[in-house]
Design an enzyme around this catalytic site. Structure first.
Site, PDB file in Angstrom:
ATOM      1  N   THR A 371      -2.801   0.070  -2.148  1.00 23.35           N
ATOM      2  CA  THR A 371      -1.744  -0.698  -2.796  1.00 23.35           C
ATOM      3  C   THR A 371      -0.639  -1.000  -1.794  1.00 23.35           C
ATOM      4  O   THR A 371      -0.458  -0.287  -0.831  1.00 23.35           O
ATOM      5  CB  THR A 371      -1.153   0.126  -3.961  1.00 23.35           C
ATOM      6  N   GLY A 454      -2.247   5.435  -5.818  1.00 25.78           N
ATOM      7  CA  GLY A 454      -3.140   5.960  -6.843  1.00 25.78           C
ATOM      8  C   GLY A 454      -2.480   6.933  -7.799  1.00 25.78           C
ATOM      9  O   GLY A 454      -1.369   6.721  -8.292  1.00 25.78           O
TER      10      GLY A 454
END
Length: 560
Positions: A371, A454
């Site tokens: 991400t 995560g």
């Protein structure tokens, strides 16, 4: 054996502490960045510079954020890209209000739970065509731009188009991630080599990387808007490719996609209003953890003490059981957000924590997966907290031919058991790990922040907030202070916890306190995944921005 472990732990902790940390109790790796007119914080220095350039041209915080995100999709494809999803929280200075955007995509209409059952698939795979859901990023850009943008989208995407055509030098960290991922996917799936290698070779630090395919895609989006992505050749080629690989994503799934403006949810933590987005993301876990932790007086509990780590990790274990059981696409949730965020419910859960022993917990009563994170503030006082991801680093391995990006594998996050809130269903949003954060105080913006990574993200949010509010650290120090991660809770895909889990700690914690933690019954180890932090804080009195960025990555904050 136990004494040998403790001896090795002492040596490791002492050695790494000496190498990694500065003097005394100040964990900051560098000073905060301070600016009057604008601030950008991202995980890539070149992308941060692009954001500053957009602000100087008169662009809004949202304009700059889109430009930074586009650059990260090119320069950091191991964590982002237009094949993935997006979430954002925006502070609008005119209305003095927060706005939330859920720009996550849904599962294919033609794929049903029966398919998995009939084929004896108990967990959606992390790569290939099956975990691919509709990419929501581009629609998110245009929703944000239509509401809060100023500059033409052509001006916003031009810097990334130029870098994609002329090339950019890759950093050591991203080169490593690219080598690992490309080497794996190139052996399994088509179009990887043509899109992500340098003359057919794995990228090395300093290599000049180009992506003409992505440049062409960005040009189409800049000219044709969001429909060029969802109702044109990009959608047709992507759907055709996925179906040829054995998947189900169709042109109709792209054409019917839409983002949703949603109300952020909050809890008050010691006078600060902490804001997250409601599910299908996990931001609410941050708020639930804070509600539990608020019941302890941390003015008397030192940072890094066994008591500090014990309380926070026990709170995490309690909340993640709720997360696994209740969090899902909001259209499918059976428990209300208000019930889960109530202070009364937090008290019930807090009472389960034994101050002296690590516990094993289950979810409360039902009645009650690479991400990038970036944040931007502009001279008008607007701020945006934006997170964007392909999941598991680069995503599914599915790269449609000559488009320059990889599609996400977010569908892996569905539960394939029947009858749970997060059970797989067609045209449904999967559970999401990515969460943007925001803090207000007395109705004014205080901080825009995030910690990608995560399952670690709610834990990271809580640690940053406690470092600032409870332990009095500055913005950069709050991110540089040593982190810890609990693993082993029940998972949102249905995998059950098998005990108390394990606390993974970063260097910088005192050995005696670690020993006390072990005596409380915790398993302690090293090697956690501690995420990536960016933040902007606003000083309403002096009217200046403070910026901080992740020292564990290529993070860069810049202001002007």
């Amino acid at each position: 054996m136990k004494n040998r472990f403790l001896f090795l732990l002492l040596i490791a902790t002492t050695f790494i502490f000496a190498q990694d940390r500065l003097t005394g109790r100040n964990f900051a790796s560098r000073s905060e960045v301070i600016g009057q007119h604008g601030m950008v914080a991202s995980s890539q220095p070149l992308a941060t510079q692009i954001g500053i350039d957009i602000l100087k041209k008169g662009g809004t915080a949202v304009d700059a954020a889109i430009a930074v995100n586009a650059a990260l999709g090119l320069m950091e494809p191991t964590g982002s890209g237009i094949g993935g999803d997006l979430f954002a929280i925006v502070w609008d200075a005119k209305t003095k209000k927060l706005y939330g955007l859920n720009a996550s995509g849904r599962s294919p209409k033609a794929l049903t739970l029966d398919y998995f059952t009939k084929n004896n698939i108990t967990h959606i795979p992390p790569s290939g065509p099956l975990p691919v859901s509709v990419p929501g990023c581009v629609d998110g850009w245009f929703e944000l731009h239509n509401k809060f943008g100023k500059l033409p989208m052509q001006d916003i995407l031009n810097p990334s188009i130029k870098y994609a055509e002329e090339g950019f030098p890759t950093t050591e960290l991203i080169a490593y991630y690219l080598q690992v991922t490309i080497n794996k996917y190139m052996k399994q799936y088509p179009n990887i080599k043509e899109t992500y290698t340098v003359d057919g070779k794995l990228p090395q630090k300093g290599d000049i990387i180009k992506n003409q395919f992505l440049a062409n895609t960005y040009k189409k989006i800049a000219k044709g808007g969001r429909d060029a992505f969802y109702k044109g050749d990009i959608a047709r080629e992507s759907a055709k490719f996925i179906q040829a690989q054995g998947g189900f994503l169709a042109y109709e799934d792209f054409a019917t996609h839409h983002s949703d403006w949603i109300e952020p949810v909050a809890t008050n933590y010691r006078g600060y209003d902490v804001w997250e987005l409601p599910p299908n993301g996990q931001g609410m876990a941050t708020l639930q953890m804070l509600n539990i932790i608020e019941g302890y007086d941390f003015s008397k509990i030192p940072f890094g003490s066994a008591q500090h780590l014990h309380i926070v990790n026990e709170a995490k274990k309690l909340v993640f059981e709720d997360r696994a059981k209740y969090y899902a696409d909001s259209d499918f949730m059976k428990v209300s957000v208000n019930d889960l965020l109530s202070k009364e419910y937090a008290t019930e859960r807090r009472d389960l924590i034994n101050p002296d022993r690590a516990g094993t917990f289950k979810a409360g009563k039902e009645s009650n997966g690479g991400t990038v994170y970036l944040t931007v503030a502009d001279k008008e006082g607007n701020m945006i907290s934006l997170i964007q991801s392909n999941y598991r680093g680069m995503g599914s391995g599915m790269v449609p031919p000559k488009l320059g990006f990889m599609l996400q594998d977010r569908g892996e996050c569905f539960n394939l058991a029947e009858g749970t809130p997060n059970s797989y269903a067609p045209q449904k949003r999967p559970f999401h790990t990515i969460i943007p954060g925001f803090v207000t105080k007395d109705g004014q913006p205080f901080m825009s922040f995030g910690v990608m990574g995560g399952d670690f993200q709610p834990q990271g949010h809580v640690q940053i907030l406690m470092n600032l509010i409870d332990f009095g650290m500055n913005l950069q120090e709050a991110g540089d202070a040593p982190r810890f991660e609990h693993i082993g809770s029940t998972d949102f895909t249905g995998e059950l916890s098998t005990g108390k889990g394990e606390i993974l700690i970063e260097s910088g914690f005192d050995f005696e306190e670690i020993n006390k933690l072990i005596k409380k019954g915790h398993k302690v180890g090293f090697g956690g995944y501690y995420g990536g932090y960016q933040a902007i804080m606003y000083d309403a009195i002096r009217k200046v921005y403070f910026g901080a960025s992740e020292s564990r990555k290529d993070g860069a904050a810049a202001g002007y």
